[in-house]
Design a protein around this motif. Structure first.
Motif, short mmCIF file in Angstrom:
data_model
loop_
_atom_site.label_atom_id
_atom_site.label_comp_id
_atom_site.label_asym_id
_atom_site.label_seq_id
_atom_site.Cartn_x
_atom_site.Cartn_y
_atom_site.Cartn_z
N CYS A 215 4.54 -5.13 -0.13
CA CYS A 215 3.46 -5.32 -0.95
C CYS A 215 3.11 -7.09 -0.98
CB CYS A 215 4.06 -5.00 -2.36
SG CYS A 215 4.24 -3.34 -2.86
N ILE B 139 -1.67 -6.27 -2.49
CA ILE B 139 -0.99 -5.06 -2.27
C ILE B 139 -1.38 -4.67 -0.94
CG2 ILE B 139 0.27 -3.00 -3.10
CD1 ILE B 139 0.57 -4.36 -5.95
N THR C 238 2.25 -1.02 -7.60
CA THR C 238 2.85 -0.58 -6.07
C THR C 238 2.59 1.10 -6.10
OG1 THR C 238 4.31 -2.51 -6.33
CG2 THR C 238 4.95 -0.54 -4.91
#
Length: 328
Positions: A281, A106, A74
């Motif tokens: 995400c 993501i 992330t």
């Protein structure tokens, strides 16, 4: 000998020897497992080819974490989004988390197909100035398991570094799996001649994460990988409505900031929890542009600015030492 670590025992054969980590003199050495890895010893022509391929990449940043689930991918994705904002810089993301490639999801490019041309593999473009390469693009479905031994992983990482045609890049961000295993050793060795700026280490506040991060920092020091700094992720929960902050993972031993001070490495900042980060995400969106006024976005921007400043100083220092001129 230049390839003998300072803490090596007497009669060390050297880290580049074919017998490194395997002779009696290596017994008890803290570097034994690294030296005895399956990576090739001695001159490797692929290192030269990788150096040539990546000569058009100004900055190379590796993102590490000691433990899984701390938000490393992330952070990698949003570091890339932040650097690519404004369209002034060309950014590449290389996902070498072979068994858990989450970067395509993501970044919102899951299911794309990689194409090959005469100049090598063409990366997938998220935006005009943001490209990505991942093993996830080579699988028949996102649910397909990658069950590979070390040598095959090493071979794919080498191929990614040697054969992907990134073109001119300002930053190549390399997302790695958790731990200190084959993938990390491969990346460090194959990039050994390519002037890596350094590593950003991701942790969460609790001691169970910090224990593994200390090992990661020890790994960086053993393989001479510069450490850009530590980021503490999930550092408190900020309510999206009332902005009140709560400690979900209490820093019982002082958290990442205290650990960084104890180990004498830079602390880049804290990133709070926000449920909208996970939602972005899952949807392949940039949290930084979706929720631009949030405390987490501000924290991300501050950390990204510190990383940019470090990398600019790194290049200036390197050019000063070598007499090279900046490409800017």
């Amino acid at each position: 000998m230049a390839d003998v670590p300072d803490n090596a025992p007497q009669h060390c054969p050297g880290t580049k020897s074919e017998t490194a980590g395997k002779v009696d003199a290596c017994s008890g050495c803290p570097n034994q497992s690294i030296c005895a890895s399956s990576l090739p010893k001695g001159p490797d022509k692929d290192v030269g080819e990788i150096k040539k391929r990546l000569s058009s990449v100004k900055h190379k940043v590796i993102v590490l974490s000691g433990k899984g689930g701390v938000g490393k991918s992330t952070f990698t994705a949003h570091l890339a989004h932040g650097l690519a904002s404004g369209n002034e810089k060309q950014i590449g993301v290389l996902d070498v988390d072979i068994c858990g490639p989450s970067i395509p999801r993501i970044l919102g490019v899951e299911g794309e197909q990689v194409h090959q041309s005469g100049s090598g593999w063409s990366p997938i473009y998220v935006e005009d100035n943001l490209a990505v390469m991942s093993v996830g693009f080579l699988l028949s479905s996102p649910e397909e398991a990658v069950i590979w031994r070390g040598p095959k992983k090493n071979g794919l990482i080498k191929q990614f570094l040697r054969d992907v045609d990134w073109g001119e890049l300002d930053y190549l961000i390399i997302d790695t799996p958790p731990g200190t295993s084959d993938e990390h050793l491969s990346v460090v060795q194959y990039l050994s001649e390519s002037s890596v700026d350094g590593a950003v280490v991701i942790t969460t506040p609790q001691e169970v994460s910090l224990q593994d991060v200390r090992k990661e920092i020890g790994f960086c020091r053993k393989v001479n990988l510069p450490i850009i700094g530590v980021v503490e992720n999930m550092s408190g929960f900020v309510c999206p409505k009332c902005k009140t902050e709560s400690q979900i993972f209490p820093p019982t031993t002082g958290g990442g900031e205290k650990m960084a001070a104890e180990l004498d490495i830079p602390f880049l900042g804290k990133l709070p929890l926000d449920p909208r980060i996970g939602q972005c995400c899952d949807e392949g969106k940039s949290y930084l542009t979706t929720v631009p006024d949030s405390p987490a976005t501000k924290a991300y921007i501050d950390i990204i600015n510190r990383i940019e400043k470090y990398c600019d100083n790194f290049v200036s220092s390197r050019n000063s030492d070598t007499g090279e001129k900046s490409k800017e």
